[in-house]
Design an enzyme around this catalytic site. Structure first.
Site, mmCIF file in Angstrom:
data_model
loop_
_atom_site.group_PDB
_atom_site.id
_atom_site.type_symbol
_atom_site.label_atom_id
_atom_site.label_comp_id
_atom_site.label_asym_id
_atom_site.label_seq_id
_atom_site.Cartn_x
_atom_site.Cartn_y
_atom_site.Cartn_z
ATOM 1 N N SER A 139 0.809 -1.222 0.000
ATOM 2 C CA SER A 139 0.000 0.000 0.000
ATOM 3 C C SER A 139 0.840 1.268 0.000
ATOM 4 C CB SER A 139 -0.948 0.015 1.200
ATOM 5 O OG SER A 139 -0.233 0.137 2.415
ATOM 6 N N LYS A 176 0.956 4.150 6.958
ATOM 7 C CA LYS A 176 0.300 5.037 6.010
ATOM 8 C C LYS A 176 0.824 6.465 6.194
ATOM 9 C CE LYS A 176 -2.768 2.143 4.179
ATOM 10 N NZ LYS A 176 -2.140 0.921 4.720
#
Length: 220
Positions: A139, A176
């Site tokens: 990701s 993230k």
């Protein structure tokens, strides 16, 4: 005094700003995009020139492996000090636990999560890390962080917008980019195949575990 071209000064400032704002030096692609180069090769050529002039070091085997060098005067003073007292190389290394898969609801540094201990050079990181976290998934691919990388993490329960963080959401621990606006927190991926995670801090089971301050990658 190091004599740099205007373009080299620009790149050096870009690297410095990126480290201050996000904890990471920029990738070659980010440098090329920011300065309008047609290819990453142009960015690489400028970085190599900066390395030859002693303004930066490029560390092999690490993603985003660019380290700023102190001024010539500072380096000379440190060299003189080392000539008086030279520490054993082992004393200059950081001993960091490597955290693998984290069990739901348990502290990230719990002993059962520690897979190994690494001795690493502290100069590889923008700040002193507390542990290494094994990255799972893709990701954050476009930020240069891929599956299997070892993310160096400094424990922290707060972050600035744009910093790459380790966060706990429910039973999951994720890496993230952090962004907060008004009453909403977003955990942003760096891969178009993944969607942002939107969090209401008043209702969701959310906490920050730390800030990413560097990355190690095995090329084996």
């Amino acid at each position: 005094m190091i004599k740099l071209t205007a373009r080299q000064e620009q790149i050096l400032n870009l690297i410095r700003d990126a480290i201050i704002n996000t904890g990471f030096p920029p990738t070659r692609a980010e440098i090329a995009r920011e300065l309008g180069f047609r290819s990453v090769n142009a960015a690489e050529e400028h970085l190599q020139a900066l390395a030859r002039k002693g303004a930066i070091e490029i560390s092999p085997g690490t993603s985003r492996g660019i380290r700023l060098i102190k001024s010539a005067t500072e380096l000379a003073n440190e060299r003189d000090s080392r000539q008086l007292v030279l520490p054993h190389p082992a004393l200059m290394q950081l001993s960091l636990p490597l955290i693998g898969r984290v069990a739901a609801g348990s502290p990230i540094l719990a002993l059962e999560h520690v897979e190994a201990t690494y001795q690493v050079d502290p100069s590889l990181f923008s700040a002193k890390p507390d542990y290494l976290l094994k990255v799972r998934g893709m990701s954050m691919r476009d930020a240069g962080i891929i599956d299997g990388d070892l993310l160096a993490v400094k424990k922290s329960d707060n972050a600035r917008n744009g910093q790459i963080v380790v966060a706990r959401l429910g039973d999951d621990v994720t890496v993230k980019r952090y962004h907060k606006s008004d009453d909403l927190i977003e955990l942003l991926p760096e891969n178009a195949d993944f969607k942002p995670i939107r969090i209401d801090p008043e209702r969701d089971d959310f906490s920050l575990e730390g800030l990413a301050v560097g990355l190690l990658r095995s090329w084996n």
